[in-house]
Design a protein around this motif. Structure first.
Motif, PDB file in Angstrom:
ATOM      1  N   HIS A   1       0.858  -1.181   0.000  1.00 37.17           N
ATOM      2  CA  HIS A   1       0.000   0.000   0.000  1.00 37.17           C
ATOM      3  C   HIS A   1       0.893   1.229   0.000  1.00 37.17           C
ATOM      4  CE1 HIS A   1      -3.704  -2.162   0.589  1.00 37.17           C
ATOM      5  NE2 HIS A   1      -3.183  -2.833   1.606  1.00 37.17           N
ATOM      6  N   SER A   2       1.586   1.412  -1.106  1.00 34.91           N
ATOM      7  CA  SER A   2       2.489   2.561  -1.144  1.00 34.91           C
ATOM      8  C   SER A   2       1.683   3.820  -1.449  1.00 34.91           C
ATOM      9  CB  SER A   2       3.573   2.360  -2.201  1.00 34.91           C
ATOM     10  OG  SER A   2       2.999   2.378  -3.479  1.00 34.91           O
ATOM     11  N   LYS A   3       2.000   4.856  -0.755  1.00 31.72           N
ATOM     12  CA  LYS A   3       1.291   6.116  -0.945  1.00 31.72           C
ATOM     13  C   LYS A   3       1.932   6.940  -2.049  1.00 31.72           C
ATOM     14  CE  LYS A   3      -0.447   6.163   3.671  1.00 31.72           C
ATOM     15  NZ  LYS A   3      -1.093   6.949   4.675  1.00 31.72           N
ATOM     16  N   GLU A   4       3.008   6.467  -2.633  1.00 30.40           N
ATOM     17  CA  GLU A   4       3.672   7.208  -3.700  1.00 30.40           C
ATOM     18  C   GLU A   4       2.892   7.106  -5.016  1.00 30.40           C
ATOM     19  OE1 GLU A   4       7.623   5.818  -4.032  1.00 30.40           O
ATOM     20  OE2 GLU A   4       8.104   6.209  -1.949  1.00 30.40           O
ATOM     21  N   SER A   5       2.212   5.984  -5.243  1.00 29.03           N
ATOM     22  CA  SER A   5       1.531   5.800  -6.522  1.00 29.03           C
ATOM     23  C   SER A   5       0.161   6.472  -6.553  1.00 29.03           C
ATOM     24  CB  SER A   5       1.383   4.316  -6.820  1.00 29.03           C
ATOM     25  OG  SER A   5       0.528   3.712  -5.871  1.00 29.03           O
TER      26      SER A   5
ATOM     27  N   LEU B   1      -1.585   8.111  -9.845  1.00 26.47           N
ATOM     28  CA  LEU B   1      -2.788   7.484 -10.367  1.00 26.47           C
ATOM     29  C   LEU B   1      -3.905   8.512 -10.533  1.00 26.47           C
ATOM     30  CD1 LEU B   1      -4.180   4.865 -11.210  1.00 26.47           C
ATOM     31  CD2 LEU B   1      -4.818   4.548  -8.825  1.00 26.47           C
ATOM     32  N   TYR B   2      -4.105   9.359  -9.525  1.00 19.04           N
ATOM     33  CA  TYR B   2      -5.138  10.388  -9.620  1.00 19.04           C
ATOM     34  C   TYR B   2      -4.826  11.391 -10.727  1.00 19.04           C
ATOM     35  CZ  TYR B   2      -7.097   8.616  -5.281  1.00 19.04           C
ATOM     36  OH  TYR B   2      -7.664   7.821  -4.321  1.00 19.04           O
ATOM     37  N   THR B   3      -3.587  11.710 -10.918  1.00 17.14           N
ATOM     38  CA  THR B   3      -3.201  12.634 -11.980  1.00 17.14           C
ATOM     39  C   THR B   3      -3.501  12.034 -13.351  1.00 17.14           C
ATOM     40  OG1 THR B   3      -1.439  13.483 -10.567  1.00 17.14           O
ATOM     41  CG2 THR B   3      -1.291  13.988 -12.914  1.00 17.14           C
ATOM     42  N   ILE B   4      -3.207  10.756 -13.518  1.00 19.51           N
ATOM     43  CA  ILE B   4      -3.468  10.087 -14.797  1.00 19.51           C
ATOM     44  C   ILE B   4      -4.969  10.012 -15.054  1.00 19.51           C
ATOM     45  CG2 ILE B   4      -3.325   7.872 -15.991  1.00 19.51           C
ATOM     46  CD1 ILE B   4      -0.568   7.503 -14.655  1.00 19.51           C
ATOM     47  N   ILE B   5      -5.760   9.696 -14.045  1.00 21.16           N
ATOM     48  CA  ILE B   5      -7.213   9.595 -14.211  1.00 21.16           C
ATOM     49  C   ILE B   5      -7.809  10.957 -14.568  1.00 21.16           C
ATOM     50  CG2 ILE B   5      -9.375   9.173 -12.970  1.00 21.16           C
ATOM     51  CD1 ILE B   5      -7.927   6.933 -11.480  1.00 21.16           C
ATOM     52  N   ILE B   6      -7.390  12.007 -13.902  1.00 22.62           N
ATOM     53  CA  ILE B   6      -7.896  13.352 -14.183  1.00 22.62           C
ATOM     54  C   ILE B   6      -7.482  13.787 -15.587  1.00 22.62           C
ATOM     55  CG2 ILE B   6      -7.683  15.774 -13.524  1.00 22.62           C
ATOM     56  CD1 ILE B   6      -7.546  14.789 -10.600  1.00 22.62           C
ATOM     57  N   ALA B   7      -6.236  13.491 -15.975  1.00 17.32           N
ATOM     58  CA  ALA B   7      -5.774  13.868 -17.313  1.00 17.32           C
ATOM     59  C   ALA B   7      -6.549  13.111 -18.393  1.00 17.32           C
ATOM     60  CB  ALA B   7      -4.278  13.593 -17.440  1.00 17.32           C
ATOM     61  N   ALA B   8      -6.835  11.831 -18.167  1.00 13.70           N
ATOM     62  CA  ALA B   8      -7.589  11.047 -19.144  1.00 13.70           C
ATOM     63  C   ALA B   8      -9.015  11.575 -19.272  1.00 13.70           C
ATOM     64  CB  ALA B   8      -7.597   9.576 -18.728  1.00 13.70           C
ATOM     65  N   ALA B   9      -9.644  11.934 -18.157  1.00 18.83           N
ATOM     66  CA  ALA B   9     -11.001  12.483 -18.198  1.00 18.83           C
ATOM     67  C   ALA B   9     -11.018  13.821 -18.936  1.00 18.83           C
ATOM     68  CB  ALA B   9     -11.540  12.639 -16.785  1.00 18.83           C
ATOM     69  N   MET B  10     -10.044  14.660 -18.701  1.00 12.80           N
ATOM     70  CA  MET B  10      -9.981  15.955 -19.382  1.00 12.80           C
ATOM     71  C   MET B  10      -9.733  15.787 -20.880  1.00 12.80           C
ATOM     72  SD  MET B  10      -8.016  18.274 -16.528  1.00 12.80           S
ATOM     73  CE  MET B  10      -7.987  19.729 -17.552  1.00 12.80           C
ATOM     74  N   MET B  11      -8.887  14.842 -21.253  1.00  8.59           N
ATOM     75  CA  MET B  11      -8.644  14.590 -22.681  1.00  8.59           C
ATOM     76  C   MET B  11      -9.902  14.064 -23.357  1.00  8.59           C
ATOM     77  SD  MET B  11      -5.540  15.417 -23.517  1.00  8.59           S
ATOM     78  CE  MET B  11      -5.122  14.462 -24.946  1.00  8.59           C
ATOM     79  N   THR B  12     -10.645  13.191 -22.665  1.00  5.65           N
ATOM     80  CA  THR B  12     -11.894  12.666 -23.223  1.00  5.65           C
ATOM     81  C   THR B  12     -12.888  13.795 -23.451  1.00  5.65           C
ATOM     82  OG1 THR B  12     -11.544  10.566 -22.090  1.00  5.65           O
ATOM     83  CG2 THR B  12     -13.780  11.045 -22.839  1.00  5.65           C
ATOM     84  N   LEU B  13     -13.054  14.663 -22.471  1.00  5.13           N
ATOM     85  CA  LEU B  13     -13.966  15.793 -22.626  1.00  5.13           C
ATOM     86  C   LEU B  13     -13.507  16.740 -23.734  1.00  5.13           C
ATOM     87  CD1 LEU B  13     -14.749  16.567 -18.878  1.00  5.13           C
ATOM     88  CD2 LEU B  13     -16.239  15.483 -20.566  1.00  5.13           C
ATOM     89  N   LEU B  14     -12.208  16.934 -23.871  1.00  5.45           N
ATOM     90  CA  LEU B  14     -11.678  17.785 -24.937  1.00  5.45           C
ATOM     91  C   LEU B  14     -12.013  17.207 -26.307  1.00  5.45           C
ATOM     92  CD1 LEU B  14      -9.788  20.173 -25.825  1.00  5.45           C
ATOM     93  CD2 LEU B  14      -7.965  18.458 -25.854  1.00  5.45           C
ATOM     94  N   PHE B  15     -11.797  15.911 -26.505  1.00  6.87           N
ATOM     95  CA  PHE B  15     -12.073  15.294 -27.798  1.00  6.87           C
ATOM     96  C   PHE B  15     -13.569  15.280 -28.107  1.00  6.87           C
ATOM     97  CE2 PHE B  15      -7.876  12.969 -27.279  1.00  6.87           C
ATOM     98  CZ  PHE B  15      -7.233  13.785 -28.191  1.00  6.87           C
ATOM     99  N   VAL B  16     -14.408  15.071 -27.097  1.00  9.01           N
ATOM    100  CA  VAL B  16     -15.856  15.111 -27.319  1.00  9.01           C
ATOM    101  C   VAL B  16     -16.285  16.514 -27.713  1.00  9.01           C
ATOM    102  CG1 VAL B  16     -18.094  14.913 -26.146  1.00  9.01           C
ATOM    103  CG2 VAL B  16     -16.377  13.138 -25.854  1.00  9.01           C
ATOM    104  N   SER B  17     -15.745  17.511 -27.066  1.00  7.60           N
ATOM    105  CA  SER B  17     -16.084  18.892 -27.378  1.00  7.60           C
ATOM    106  C   SER B  17     -15.641  19.267 -28.795  1.00  7.60           C
ATOM    107  CB  SER B  17     -15.420  19.829 -26.365  1.00  7.60           C
ATOM    108  OG  SER B  17     -15.640  21.163 -26.737  1.00  7.60           O
ATOM    109  N   VAL B  18     -14.449  18.866 -29.170  1.00  6.28           N
ATOM    110  CA  VAL B  18     -13.950  19.161 -30.514  1.00  6.28           C
ATOM    111  C   VAL B  18     -14.788  18.436 -31.553  1.00  6.28           C
ATOM    112  CG1 VAL B  18     -11.992  18.791 -32.073  1.00  6.28           C
ATOM    113  CG2 VAL B  18     -11.606  19.702 -29.792  1.00  6.28           C
ATOM    114  N   ASN B  19     -15.194  17.204 -31.263  1.00  9.48           N
ATOM    115  CA  ASN B  19     -15.986  16.432 -32.201  1.00  9.48           C
ATOM    116  C   ASN B  19     -17.353  17.069 -32.421  1.00  9.48           C
ATOM    117  OD1 ASN B  19     -16.656  14.335 -33.909  1.00  9.48           O
ATOM    118  ND2 ASN B  19     -17.486  13.091 -32.266  1.00  9.48           N
ATOM    119  N   HIS B  20     -17.958  17.607 -31.383  1.00 11.88           N
ATOM    120  CA  HIS B  20     -19.276  18.221 -31.515  1.00 11.88           C
ATOM    121  C   HIS B  20     -19.216  19.568 -32.223  1.00 11.88           C
ATOM    122  CE1 HIS B  20     -21.825  15.393 -29.456  1.00 11.88           C
ATOM    123  NE2 HIS B  20     -20.934  15.271 -28.491  1.00 11.88           N
TER     124      HIS B  20
END
Length: 76
Positions: free
Chosen positions: A5-9, A13-32
């Motif tokens: 249970h390392s607290k370093e990861s 992990l949260y940074t990657i999840i937030i970045a992936a969600a923001m990229m998804t919203l960006l691509f959906v917005s550009v597509n629309h």
């Protein structure tokens, strides 16, 4: 069993999840917001000329005439 249970990861992990969600919203917005490259949209076929061939089968008149005599069935 070893528990890792390392607290370093967790921040990574949260940074990657937030970045992936923001990229998804960006691509959906550009597509629309993009315009369709089609010059002709759904159902507008006013500039297309359609040539229809007659594909119905013609009656075959070369065969022998049908037998129209009806014989009575034999009675017992």
């Amino acid at each position: 069993m070893a528990q890792n249970h390392s607290k370093e990861s967790s921040p990574v992990l949260y940074t990657i999840i937030i970045a992936a969600a923001m990229m998804t919203l960006l691509f959906v917005s550009v597509n629309h917001n993009t315009k369709s490259p089609k010059s002709q949209l759904a159902g507008d076929f006013s500039d297309i000329t359609v040539v229809v061939k007659d594909t119905t089968a013609q009656a075959d008149t070369t065969h022998a005439a049908a037998d129209t005599t009806h014989a009575e069935p034999a009675k017992h």
